[in-house]
Scaffold this active site. Structure first.
Site, short mmCIF file in Angstrom:
data_model
loop_
_atom_site.label_atom_id
_atom_site.label_comp_id
_atom_site.label_asym_id
_atom_site.label_seq_id
_atom_site.Cartn_x
_atom_site.Cartn_y
_atom_site.Cartn_z
N LYS A 1 0.86 -1.00 0.08
CA LYS A 1 -0.09 0.06 0.02
C LYS A 1 1.03 1.16 -0.03
O LYS A 1 1.97 1.28 0.64
CB LYS A 1 -0.84 0.10 1.22
CG LYS A 1 -1.88 0.98 1.29
CD LYS A 1 -2.49 0.97 2.92
CE LYS A 1 -3.81 1.76 2.77
NZ LYS A 1 -4.57 1.58 3.80
N SER B 1 -9.64 0.89 3.05
CA SER B 1 -8.90 1.74 1.94
C SER B 1 -7.74 1.03 1.28
O SER B 1 -7.29 1.55 0.14
CB SER B 1 -8.40 2.93 2.95
OG SER B 1 -7.29 2.40 3.98
N SER C 1 -10.11 -1.47 6.97
CA SER C 1 -9.04 -1.22 5.85
C SER C 1 -8.48 -2.57 5.09
O SER C 1 -8.16 -2.41 3.93
CB SER C 1 -8.21 0.09 5.77
OG SER C 1 -9.25 0.94 5.60
N1 GLN Z 1 -13.62 3.26 6.10
C1 GLN Z 1 -13.03 3.55 7.38
C2 GLN Z 1 -12.66 5.07 7.30
O1 GLN Z 1 -12.96 5.52 6.29
C3 GLN Z 1 -11.81 2.89 7.93
C4 GLN Z 1 -10.39 3.11 7.22
C5 GLN Z 1 -9.38 2.20 7.52
O2 GLN Z 1 -9.32 1.39 8.23
N2 GLN Z 1 -8.22 2.90 7.37
O3 GLN Z 1 -12.10 5.92 8.13
#
Ligand code: GLN
Length: 495
Positions: free
Chosen positions: A84, A159, A183
C-alpha cells in the site's frame, strides 16, 4: 496449476527452496500479469519493475549459495509482493494517494519494509488506496480508480483496495495494507482474499503514514491463510522505533498452523448484534454455513453479546477524525509535498497548499476532528467517545470469557457499484459497521473468503481474537480453508 503468478506464497516458497523455479521467473510472471491486467484493475500507483528484477536476482543468488535453507534465506526470499502506498519506501515515491504528497520520495524505509527487504522479499510496487486511508472503496484516491477483479463495475473495498486487488488478480503473491477501521478486512472480503489485522501494537507503525495513531495497524493479505501467516511473522514484533509496538515473542505462525490444523474443542462465539436487519441474505447464509462447517470440524458454538456495538461507528468517527486532524497538521507545503501560493506570504502558502493538496473527504475529516477537539465541545464529543470506547473493549473482554474466537460477517453486503455511495458519506461509513469495534478494542481480526453471492461476488467471514492471539485466528482460518475451496476460486476480470 501451471501459471506461476497463481501460486500461493507457501507453494512458491517450497518451489524456490527446491530450485524448481527461480525468483526471477516468478517475478517476471507477476510483471507480465501486471502488464496485461493493470489496464482493467488499476491496483498500482507505481510498478518498481527494475528494483523487483534486481531483488529477484539477489534472492536467486542467496538461494543458490545456500542450496538448502540456512540463516541467509527465509520463507519469503524471492517472493514478489506489493505495498500500500502508505509505507515509506526509501527512494521510491510514496504518496498516500494524495496530491499533497504527489512528489514525495522518502529517505528511509518503514520498519515493515526494512524487515521485508532483509527477509529477501521482492517489491513489485506501490498500491492504490483511499487518500490517507480514509474510505471504504478506494474511490477517495486522488490518483486513480481501482476496480474489483470479480466484477469491474464494483469497488474493491478500501482503504487498502490495491492491496486486495493485486492479490485477487494474481499480480502479486501477497501484499501489505493498514487497517484503522476495517481497511484490510473489508477489501479482503470484497476481493475474496485472506487478510489479517493483528493486535494493535503487534506490528511497528514506524514509517507508516499516520491516520489515527491509536487505531492504525499494519497487516498482510494473501490468497491463503498460510501465506498471510508467513508475511505476518516476517514483520511482527517489537521495534525500538515505535514505542507502541508490543514486546512479546512472535510465534512461527505458519509452522504452528502445520499441515492439519484442528478446531476441536474451540469455542466460537457468535455475537447476536452482528446478525441484524440490513445484513444481506446471501452474506448471512454463507457466514452461517461457514460457522456450521466449523462446528462439523469439532468447534463448539456459543452465543455471545456485544451490547455497545451500535455506538461503534459514532465513536470511531470522533476518535479517528480527532487523531487525523492532529496527524495531518504536518502537511503544510514546507518540508515535503505540494507547495502553492508562495508569492502571497506564509499563511496563504499553508492555506493554498492544503486547499489544493487535500481531497474532499480528507478535508471533511480534518474539520470534524478539529471540531470535536475544540474547547467547549471536547467533553461532549471526544472525552465521551473515549469512555464509550472503554465500554466497547469491555464487551469483548466479557465475551471472551465464554469463547476463544468470535465469528461474524466481515461486511453487511458484498462489493457495491462504483459511484453508488460517493455522494453519501454516512452510507459509506456504514460499510465498516462490522469491523470498526475491533480497532476500537485493539483486537486481532481476520477476513477469509467463505462463499459467493448470487451476483458471483465474494463474501468474507470475519474472525476476531483475544489480544495477541493471532495464532488461534490463523489456525481456525486454515482449518476452515482446508475443508473448502473458496480460496481457490479465482476472479475472472469480467465487466
Ligand atoms: N473506512 C474507514 C474510514 O474511512 C476505515 C478506514 C481504514 O481502516 N483506514 O475511516
Amino acid at each position: 496449476m501451471s501459471r506461476l503468478d497463481e501460486l500461493s506464497i507457501e507453494e512458491a516458497s517450497r518451489r524456490l527452496a527446491s530450485r524448481e523455479i527461480s525468483s526471477r521467473e516468478l517475478t517476471e510472471a507477476c510483471l507480465a500479469r501486471i502488464e496485461v491486467t493493470e489496464p482493467k484493475v488499476g491496483s498500482f500507483l507505481e510498478v518498481t519493475a527494475q528494483l523487483a528484477r534486481q531483488q529477484a536476482d539477489d534472492a536467486d543468488r542467496r538461494l543458490a549459495a545456500t542450496g538448502t535453507r540456512t540463516s541467509d534465506t527465509t520463507a519469503l526470499t524471492g517472493i514478489p509482493i506489493a505495498l500500500k502506498d502508505i509505507f515509506l519506501t526509501k527512494d521510491v515515491r510514496t504518496t498516500c494517494a494524495s496530491r499533497i504528497l504527489e512528489n514525495f520520495i522518502p529517505t528511509f524505509d518503514a520498519t515493515v519494509v526494512a524487515r521485508l527487504r532483509r527477509a529477501g522479499a521482492v517489491l513489485l510496487g506501490k498500491l492504490n488506496m483511499d487518500e490517507f486511508a480514509m474510505g471504504s472503496s478506494c474511490e477517495n484516491s486522488a490518483m486513480q480508480l481501482t476496480r474489483n477483479p470479480w466484477k469491474l463495475d464494483r469497488v474493491p473495498g478500501g482503504s487498502s483496495g490495491g492491496s486486495a486487488t493485486c492479490v485477487a488478480a494474481h499480480q502479486a503473491l501477497g501484499s501489505f495494507g493498514t487497517d484503522t477501521g476495517g481497511s484490510i478486512r473489508l477489501p479482503a472480503a470484497f476481493c475474496g482474499v485472506a487478510g489479517i489485522k493483528p493486535t494493535y501494537g503487534r506490528v511497528s507503525r514506524y514509517g507508516v503514514i499516520a491516520f489515527a495513531s491509536s487505531l492504525d495497524q499494519v497487516g498482510p493479505m494473501a490468497s491463503t491463510t498460510r501465506g498471510a501467516a508467513l508475511l505476518l511473522q516476517t514483520v511482527a514484533g517489537k521495534d525500538p522505533l515505535d514505542s507502541t509496538s508490543i514486546d512479546a515473542p512472535v510465534p512461527d505462525y505458519a509452522g504452528a498452523i502445520g499441515t492439519a490444523p484442528t478446531v476441536k474443542g474451540l469455542r466460537i462465539g457468535i455475537p447476536r448484534e452482528y446478525f441484524v436487519e440490513g445484513l444481506d441474505a446471501d452474506v448471512e447464509a454463507a457466514v452461517r454455513a461457514a460457522i456450521g462447517k466449523l462446528q462439523d470440524l469439532g468447534a463448539t458454538i456459543v452465543e455471545v453479546t456485544l451490547p455497545h456495538t451500535e455506538y461503534a461507528v459514532a465513536t470511531y468517527y470522533i476518535v479517528a477524525t480527532a487523531e487525523a486532524s492532529s496527524n495531518l497538521g504536518r502537511y503544510d507545503g514546507v518540508r515535503y509535498g505540494r507547495r502553492r501560493g508562495e508569492e502571497q506570504g506564509l499563511r496563504d502558502m499553508y492555506g493554498e497548499s492544503r486547499e489544493q493538496g487535500f481531497g474532499a473527504e480528507v478535508k471533511r475529516r480534518i474539520m470534524l476532528g478539529t471540531y470535536v477537539l475544540s474547547a467547549g465541545y471536547y467533553d461532549a464529543y471526544y472525552s465521551k467517545a473515549m469512555r464509550v470506547r472503554t465500554l466497547i473493549r469491555r464487551d469483548f473482554e466479557q465475551a471472551f470469557e465464554r469463547c476463544d474466537v468470535i465469528a461474524t460477517p466481515t461486511a453487511p453486503a458484498t462489493a457495491f457499484e462504483i459511484g453508488s455511495r460517493t455522494d453519501d458519506p454516512l452510507k459509506m461509513y456504514l460499510s465498516d459497521i462490522l469491523t470498526i469495534s475491533v480497532n476500537l478494542a485493539g483486537l486481532p481480526g481476520m477476513s477469509i473468503p467463505c462463499g459467493l453471492d448470487s451476483a458471483g461476488l465474494p463474501i468474507g467471514l470475519q474472525l476476531i481474537g483475544k489480544p495477541l492471539d493471532e495464532l488461534t485466528l490463523l489456525r481456525t482460518a486454515a482449518a476452515y480453508e482446508d475443508s473448502c475451496h473458496w480460496h481457490r476460486v479465482s476472479a475472472e476480470l469480467k465487466p
